[in-house]
Each structure stands twice: as C-alpha cells, then as structure tokens.
Design a protein around this motif. Sequence first.
Motif, PDB file in Angstrom:
ATOM      1  N   MET A 145       0.831  -1.100  -0.025  1.00 59.95           N
ATOM      2  CA  MET A 145      -0.034  -0.136   0.149  1.00 59.95           C
ATOM      3  C   MET A 145       0.867   1.104  -0.116  1.00 59.95           C
ATOM      4  O   MET A 145       0.643   2.161  -0.664  1.00 59.95           O
ATOM      5  CB  MET A 145      -0.747  -0.047   1.328  1.00 59.95           C
ATOM      6  N   GLN A 146       2.090   1.216   0.757  1.00 62.85           N
ATOM      7  CA  GLN A 146       2.819   2.395   1.066  1.00 62.85           C
ATOM      8  C   GLN A 146       3.686   2.657  -0.343  1.00 62.85           C
ATOM      9  O   GLN A 146       3.509   3.792  -0.885  1.00 62.85           O
ATOM     10  CB  GLN A 146       3.857   2.091   1.928  1.00 62.85           C
ATOM     11  N   ASP A 147       4.065   1.590  -1.010  1.00 61.93           N
ATOM     12  CA  ASP A 147       4.752   1.788  -2.382  1.00 61.93           C
ATOM     13  C   ASP A 147       3.596   2.241  -3.122  1.00 61.93           C
ATOM     14  O   ASP A 147       4.015   3.063  -4.378  1.00 61.93           O
ATOM     15  CB  ASP A 147       5.390   0.489  -2.785  1.00 61.93           C
ATOM     16  N   THR A 148       2.212   1.889  -3.227  1.00 67.09           N
ATOM     17  CA  THR A 148       1.437   2.197  -4.170  1.00 67.09           C
ATOM     18  C   THR A 148       1.152   3.684  -4.422  1.00 67.09           C
ATOM     19  O   THR A 148       1.244   4.246  -5.441  1.00 67.09           O
ATOM     20  CB  THR A 148       0.110   1.442  -4.109  1.00 67.09           C
ATOM     21  N   TRP A 149       1.064   4.072  -3.167  1.00 66.11           N
ATOM     22  CA  TRP A 149       0.556   5.864  -3.134  1.00 66.11           C
ATOM     23  C   TRP A 149       1.850   6.598  -3.543  1.00 66.11           C
ATOM     24  O   TRP A 149       1.649   7.515  -4.136  1.00 66.11           O
ATOM     25  CB  TRP A 149      -0.095   5.962  -1.803  1.00 66.11           C
ATOM     26  N   LYS A 150       3.076   6.083  -3.288  1.00 60.61           N
ATOM     27  CA  LYS A 150       4.109   6.627  -3.486  1.00 60.61           C
ATOM     28  C   LYS A 150       4.211   6.677  -5.174  1.00 60.61           C
ATOM     29  O   LYS A 150       4.863   7.810  -5.555  1.00 60.61           O
ATOM     30  CB  LYS A 150       5.292   6.225  -2.805  1.00 60.61           C
ATOM     31  N   LYS A 151       4.156   5.597  -5.565  1.00 59.51           N
ATOM     32  CA  LYS A 151       4.223   5.608  -7.117  1.00 59.51           C
ATOM     33  C   LYS A 151       3.316   6.472  -7.906  1.00 59.51           C
ATOM     34  O   LYS A 151       3.708   7.062  -8.926  1.00 59.51           O
ATOM     35  CB  LYS A 151       4.285   4.154  -7.447  1.00 59.51           C
ATOM     36  N   LYS A 152       2.095   6.379  -7.350  1.00 61.90           N
ATOM     37  CA  LYS A 152       0.816   7.445  -7.901  1.00 61.90           C
ATOM     38  C   LYS A 152       1.542   8.768  -7.775  1.00 61.90           C
ATOM     39  O   LYS A 152       1.411   9.530  -8.785  1.00 61.90           O
ATOM     40  CB  LYS A 152      -0.221   7.173  -7.233  1.00 61.90           C
ATOM     41  N   PHE A 153       1.953   9.104  -6.500  1.00 59.90           N
ATOM     42  CA  PHE A 153       2.480  10.607  -6.371  1.00 59.90           C
ATOM     43  C   PHE A 153       3.837  10.981  -7.305  1.00 59.90           C
ATOM     44  O   PHE A 153       3.666  11.914  -7.894  1.00 59.90           O
ATOM     45  CB  PHE A 153       2.757  10.843  -4.809  1.00 59.90           C
ATOM     46  N   THR A 154       4.486  10.209  -7.646  1.00 58.36           N
ATOM     47  CA  THR A 154       5.661  10.382  -8.353  1.00 58.36           C
ATOM     48  C   THR A 154       5.239  10.671  -9.793  1.00 58.36           C
ATOM     49  O   THR A 154       5.840  11.568 -10.444  1.00 58.36           O
ATOM     50  CB  THR A 154       6.711   8.938  -8.463  1.00 58.36           C
ATOM     51  N   ILE A 155       4.395   9.767 -10.353  1.00 57.49           N
ATOM     52  CA  ILE A 155       3.753  10.005 -11.720  1.00 57.49           C
ATOM     53  C   ILE A 155       3.187  11.355 -11.908  1.00 57.49           C
ATOM     54  O   ILE A 155       3.235  12.097 -12.637  1.00 57.49           O
ATOM     55  CB  ILE A 155       2.776   8.779 -12.195  1.00 57.49           C
ATOM     56  N   LEU A 156       2.378  11.581 -10.608  1.00 53.62           N
ATOM     57  CA  LEU A 156       1.631  12.829 -10.761  1.00 53.62           C
ATOM     58  C   LEU A 156       2.169  13.993 -10.600  1.00 53.62           C
ATOM     59  O   LEU A 156       2.092  14.974 -11.038  1.00 53.62           O
ATOM     60  CB  LEU A 156       0.651  12.860  -9.291  1.00 53.62           C
ATOM     61  N   TRP A 157       3.472  13.979  -9.668  1.00 50.39           N
ATOM     62  CA  TRP A 157       4.261  15.046  -9.527  1.00 50.39           C
ATOM     63  C   TRP A 157       5.254  15.229 -10.746  1.00 50.39           C
ATOM     64  O   TRP A 157       5.676  16.340 -10.994  1.00 50.39           O
ATOM     65  CB  TRP A 157       5.412  14.708  -8.316  1.00 50.39           C
ATOM     66  N   ILE A 158       5.425  14.144 -11.337  1.00 49.75           N
ATOM     67  CA  ILE A 158       6.259  14.601 -12.582  1.00 49.75           C
ATOM     68  C   ILE A 158       5.475  15.476 -13.678  1.00 49.75           C
ATOM     69  O   ILE A 158       5.900  16.433 -14.516  1.00 49.75           O
ATOM     70  CB  ILE A 158       6.724  13.234 -13.220  1.00 49.75           C
TER      71      ILE A 158
END
Length: 405
Positions: A1-14
């Motif tokens: 779960m932790q990795d999932t939301w971090k990956k989403k934010f990474t894509i969103l932030w880019i």
Amino acid sequence: MQDTWKKKFTILWIGQFISLISSSAVNFAIIIWLSLETGSAEVLAFAAIAGLLPQAVIGPFAGVYIDRWDRKKTMIFADGFVAFCTLIMSVSFYLGHESLWLIYTMLGLRSVGSAFHMPAMQAAIPMLAPQSELLRIAGINQIIQSVSSIAGPALGALAIGFSSIGNVLLLDIVGALVAITALLFIHIPNPEIAEQAKASFDQVWKDMKIGFQEIYLNKGLLYLFLYSIIAMFCIMPVAVLFPLMTINHFGGDKFEMSLIEIIWGVGMLLGGSVLGIWKPNINKVVMINLMNIIIGITFSWSGWLTAAQFIFFAILTAVGGVAASLYNASFTTLIQEEIKPNMLGRVFSLYYSLIVIPSVVGLLCTGFIADFIGISQTFVILGLLISLVGVVSFFTPSLMKLGSK
C-alpha cells in the motif's frame, strides 16, 4: 500500500512539475511583455483581475461538481481547456493581433479552467495518501512549485529574449499535454457520495449551502478563512507591483525582474524542503500566524530600502518566499485534516472564491495606490497590515484551538 501511493504521487508530481514550469515561464513572459510594453500598474492589475475574477465567480459552483465528478477526469479536461485558450492567444499573437483585451479575455477563460483544476487536485490528495503524510506531501508540493518558480521565470525571460511572445505561449500547451498524459497512468479514487441526486440547480444550491455551513459552523475555520482573506487583500497589490518595484524603484530590467522571481522561488524551495524532509511538531495555526507576520515584515522592510539596496531587497524576497511556502503548506494541510473528503472540493472552491473577491478590490486600487502613494510606500503600509493580521490571529481563541484535537 505504501509503495502504491508513492508511485502514484511520483507519476502525478512529474506531470505537474513539467506543467508548472511551462505555466510559470509563460506567465512571467506575459508579465515581462506587459511591463515593458506598457509600464503601467493598472494594466498589470487588470491582467491579474482577469486571471482571478472568473475563478471567484464560478468557484462555489465548480466545487459542487468537483465533489460529484470523477476528479481525475476533471483535472484532465481542465488542463485541456487551459491549453486550448493558450493556443488561441498564441495564434492571435502570431497573426499580429497584440490586443490587451484579447489577453484579458484569454486569461479570464484560463481562470475558468483553474477554478476546476486546483480544487480537484487538492481534493484528490487525501484520497491517495495516508493522513499522517499530508503535511509532508504539502511540503513536497511546495518544493515542486518552488522549483517551477525558479526555473519558470528564467526560462520565460530566456524564451522571450530569443523568440516572440506568441511562440513562448506554446510552452504552456506542451506542459499541459505532459500533465494530462501523466494523469492517464494513475487511478484516483473518488469518495462515496451520500446523495446521488442529479445536480439540478436546486441541488447545486443546496450543496453550496452545505459547503458554506461546513465552514461557518467551525468557528476556528471561519476565522482562519477571514484572516486569510484580509491578508490576501493586502498581498495581491504588492505581488502585482513587484515587477514595477524592481524596474522603477531599483532601476532594474529583464534580468533583475527574473532574478527577483527566481529568488522568491528559491525561498519557497527552502521552505518546502523543510516540510518535505522534516515534519515539524509546531502547531499549524501557530505556523500560519508566524508566517503572516514574517511576510508582512519582508514587504514593509523592502519599501524602506533605498534604490542602492537591491541586494538586500533580494534577501528579503528570499525570506518572504520561505514564509509563503510554510504558510501555504500548513494552511492546505489544516483544511485537508479538518474537512471530510467528500466536502473538500466545495470547501477549497469556496476558499479560492472568497480570497479572490477582496483581492480584486485591492487590485482595482493598485493603479491609484502606485500613482498617489508610491510603490515603496505601498509595500510599507500593506506589509504592516499583513503582520497585524498575524498578531491578531494569536488572540483569537477558536482559531488557536483549530487542529489541536
């Protein structure tokens, strides 16, 4: 779960990072063009009003729909609409139609898109990440905005130095396309909506009233909004006059204008880095009040400087950027913690509308203030008022209790 939301934010932030840099470059290029072409405080004020007023008018209605619609699709369509408006403006410049009224109109239509995009973005964040990480995420968002504030003006000044304003506007379209593409690769959940009734006018009005009640019944939140509105009434004229302060008072040009914008961005980057790396235990309301005081001091002090003290003006600008970053992150996080997820769209939209209306009044006075009081004296007076808001906030019990539960 932790990795999932971090990956989403990474894509969103880019995606958002590229979009913000391009928008910052284009916005600063327009400011340079207007400042050098007209040298008028009134023209800059009217451009700012055009970019703010539509958002204020439709903001409360937009919030109701944001809480009902898919937030990801809302962001995509809003970005696309803003890009389309920019394209029209670019084509008009390319054809030689450099009309101020066209610029005002397109800035106004871009504001309509922003009325949907920004609240949808802020309302989506709590649906993607744990509440314990919201302040840190707000800090990282400030870092992204700050880097954009640094790179954007530099890119805008460079671009308008080598190309026409019409071509520079195309950067914003490229940025919007990158942001939209990034959104296509992530899933943003939407909160459960208790009422599935169709969004008729009566229902929309009812939902708007619920949004107002959510703020009104929370006295601490009500005072937070009230003081923020008063502060923004004072901040907006100063923000518009920054380029003219650099040119008229300190004798600067394109380089100095872009330098001040970059330094403000560096300050915001430092402030966002503090929150992104280290989560302070300071009460968020205390942080907000202190930052108001500091921002006001930097503005007032800048107004007291002589024309030969440009370096000190730059230092004060950096300090103001740090304070603004800490203020924005603390304010946004406090709202996200206090308001239920299915109400965030309405509350953020109402807030953006509420701060814009008095800001427009302040902007309408900008030309009068600059001509009859003087730009430096405007910085002094409005800066002192902003600091006073921060001081008074400490003596408001319901506000000081906010976020302590």
